[in-house]
Design a protein around this motif. Structure first.
Motif, PDB file in Angstrom:
ATOM      1  N   GLY A  56       0.821  -1.219   0.000  1.00  0.00           N
ATOM      2  CA  GLY A  56       0.000   0.000   0.000  1.00  0.00           C
ATOM      3  C   GLY A  56       0.847   1.256   0.000  1.00  0.00           C
ATOM      4  N   ALA A  57       1.884   1.282   0.829  1.00  0.00           N
ATOM      5  CA  ALA A  57       2.716   2.481   0.946  1.00  0.00           C
ATOM      6  C   ALA A  57       3.551   2.678  -0.312  1.00  0.00           C
ATOM      7  CB  ALA A  57       3.617   2.371   2.173  1.00  0.00           C
TER       8      ALA A  57
ATOM      9  N   ASP B 170       2.797   1.728  -3.333  1.00  0.00           N
ATOM     10  CA  ASP B 170       1.902   2.172  -4.405  1.00  0.00           C
ATOM     11  C   ASP B 170       1.675   3.683  -4.339  1.00  0.00           C
ATOM     12  OD1 ASP B 170      -0.118   1.517  -6.547  1.00  0.00           O
ATOM     13  OD2 ASP B 170      -1.431   2.481  -5.080  1.00  0.00           O
ATOM     14  N   ARG B 171       1.575   4.210  -3.136  1.00  0.00           N
ATOM     15  CA  ARG B 171       1.293   5.646  -2.993  1.00  0.00           C
ATOM     16  C   ARG B 171       2.538   6.524  -3.054  1.00  0.00           C
ATOM     17  NH1 ARG B 171      -3.335   5.608   1.764  1.00  0.00           N
ATOM     18  NH2 ARG B 171      -5.102   5.300   0.353  1.00  0.00           N
ATOM     19  N   HIS B 172       3.659   6.011  -2.557  1.00  0.00           N
ATOM     20  CA  HIS B 172       4.828   6.882  -2.375  1.00  0.00           C
ATOM     21  C   HIS B 172       6.075   6.448  -3.122  1.00  0.00           C
ATOM     22  CE1 HIS B 172       2.719   8.959   0.897  1.00  0.00           C
ATOM     23  NE2 HIS B 172       2.291   7.768   1.265  1.00  0.00           N
TER      24      HIS B 172
ATOM     25  N   THR C 268       0.712   4.772  10.269  1.00  0.00           N
ATOM     26  CA  THR C 268      -0.674   4.328  10.190  1.00  0.00           C
ATOM     27  C   THR C 268      -1.059   3.715  11.534  1.00  0.00           C
ATOM     28  OG1 THR C 268      -2.277   3.139   8.809  1.00  0.00           O
ATOM     29  CG2 THR C 268      -0.198   2.002   9.256  1.00  0.00           C
TER      30      THR C 268
ATOM     31  N   GLU D  91      -1.474   7.938   7.262  1.00  0.00           N
ATOM     32  CA  GLU D  91      -2.526   7.375   6.421  1.00  0.00           C
ATOM     33  C   GLU D  91      -3.315   6.303   7.143  1.00  0.00           C
ATOM     34  OE1 GLU D  91      -0.522   6.418   2.747  1.00  0.00           O
ATOM     35  OE2 GLU D  91       0.020   8.533   2.569  1.00  0.00           O
TER      36      GLU D  91
ATOM     37  N   LEU E 148      -4.079   2.906   5.187  1.00  0.00           N
ATOM     38  CA  LEU E 148      -2.944   2.334   4.457  1.00  0.00           C
ATOM     39  C   LEU E 148      -3.069   0.811   4.275  1.00  0.00           C
ATOM     40  CD1 LEU E 148      -0.256   3.142   3.136  1.00  0.00           C
ATOM     41  CD2 LEU E 148       0.870   2.504   5.258  1.00  0.00           C
TER      42      LEU E 148
ATOM     43  N   HIS F 197      -5.782   0.049   1.797  1.00  0.00           N
ATOM     44  CA  HIS F 197      -5.323   0.372   0.445  1.00  0.00           C
ATOM     45  C   HIS F 197      -4.401  -0.739  -0.072  1.00  0.00           C
ATOM     46  CE1 HIS F 197      -4.070   2.506  -3.072  1.00  0.00           C
ATOM     47  NE2 HIS F 197      -2.802   2.427  -2.692  1.00  0.00           N
TER      48      HIS F 197
ATOM     49  N   VAL G 188      -4.525  -3.101  -3.486  1.00  0.00           N
ATOM     50  CA  VAL G 188      -3.391  -3.183  -4.422  1.00  0.00           C
ATOM     51  C   VAL G 188      -3.044  -4.653  -4.690  1.00  0.00           C
ATOM     52  CG1 VAL G 188      -0.901  -2.713  -4.675  1.00  0.00           C
ATOM     53  CG2 VAL G 188      -2.434  -0.923  -3.810  1.00  0.00           C
TER      54      VAL G 188
END
Ligand SMILES: Nc1ncnc2c1ncn2[C@@H]1O[C@H](COP(=O)(O)OP(=O)(O)O)[C@@H](O)[C@H]1O
Ligand SMILES: CC(C)(COP(=O)(O)O)[C@@H](O)C(=O)NCCC(=O)O
Ligand SMILES: [K+]
Length: 257
Positions: free
Chosen positions: A116-117, A119-121, A220, A238, A241, A244, A248
């Motif tokens: 999750g992390a 994918d976002r960052h 998180t 988040e 997270l 999310h 993913v």
């Protein structure tokens, strides 16, 4: 529609994902004895209460408690007519294989937070999750989980004091007014709160030094905002997270089926 289930040692969170957004999120305590039928009565009641008339046909589960997985499998099969994807099982693909010692069973929550992390960052990252335990997950530049740190959880530390010392009461965590407590509760809160600020800062600094690269720190878990307001420890907080990360991993498995 996808039902994502994140089962921690204290709480289990259920979210419904329509492919674009989470339609609803509910939390219950984790109890391995709970049966498939009990899950359904609970969840269908909450869905009706929120006028959510959706058709669930896919389920993904991450569980740090192995014993609950059996009943969650029965739940998915009996009520949604599907085989759930269970993170950490061989038939659940991960976007990137973890690089850890052979034979290590990384907590599925940590694999999910990693996905999750990243994918976002993107990488490199440190994910700090304030759950039953406080975990630090180190995510490399390519998105692989490469290890981390496990520390006792915030509430676990307060409970340990209460359980071990006859004169120490049960205390909820909050930010103390001062470091020097002038009553027992304030002394305990100070020890755990400021102790945790130091723990997080020290561990993140040492991870960064050891890795020798710039890293973003993402937090998180329910207690993260409490620490965020006191000191600048994190680049982002988040709440969703783990959820999310489940979406993913679910999408990755669909794309690579
Ligand atoms: N918003 C919050 N405020 C205070 N305590 C919380 C909050 N959210 C969770 N907690 C507490 O933090 C601890 C960890 O909870 P949780 O993040 O649900 O853990 P896990 O994912 O390991 O089940 C528990 O003791 C829980 O009661
Ligand atoms: C460290 C944990 C207990 C954290 O669980 P949680 O606080 O989310 O309930 C869990 O990730 C776990 O059981 N891990 C297995 C060991 C490992 O990750 O290396
Ligand atoms: K955790």
């Amino acid at each position: 529609m996808l039902l994502a289930i994140d089962c921690g040692n204290t709480n289990t969170v259920f979210s419904i994902w329509d492919g674009q957004q989470f339609l609803a999120t509910w939390r219950t305590s984790t109890e391995w004895q709970r049966t498939a039928d009990q899950y359904y009565v609970w969840l269908s009641t909450l869905m009706r209460f929120q006028n959510l008339d959706v058709h669930i046909d896919e389920v993904i589960v991450s569980s740090t408690v192995p014993r609950v997985v059996f009943n969650l499998r029965v739940f998915a099969d009996r009520y949604y007519n599907c085989r759930p994807l269970v993170v950490g099982k061989p038939d659940c693909l991960l976007p990137k294989a973890p690089r850890v010692d052979e034979g290590t069973q990384v907590g599925p929550d940590r694999l999910v937070n990693t996905a999750g992390a990243f994918d976002r960052h993107g990488g490199d990252l440190i994910v700090v999750d304030f759950g039953t335990a406080t975990t630090f997950d180190v995510v490399a530049h390519d998105g692989a989980y490469v290890g981390g740190v496990i520390a006792p959880g915030v509430n676990l530390s307060l409970e340990a004091l209460h359980n071990a010392a006859a004169a120490l009461p049960h205390v909820d965590i909050s930010k103390p007014q001062a470091v020097v407590g002038t009553n027992t509760v304030a002394c305990m809160q100070s020890g755990v709160f400021w102790g945790y600020i130091g723990l997080v800062r020290e561990i993140c600094a040492r991870i960064k030094a050891e890795r020798g690269v710039a890293m973003q720190v993402i937090s998180t878990g329910g207690l993260a905002p409490l620490f965020q307001q006191a000191e600048t420890l994190f680049d982002a907080f988040e709440d969703d997270l783990t959820m999310h990360g489940l979406t993913v991993i679910h999408q990755y498995n669909k794309d690579n089926a």
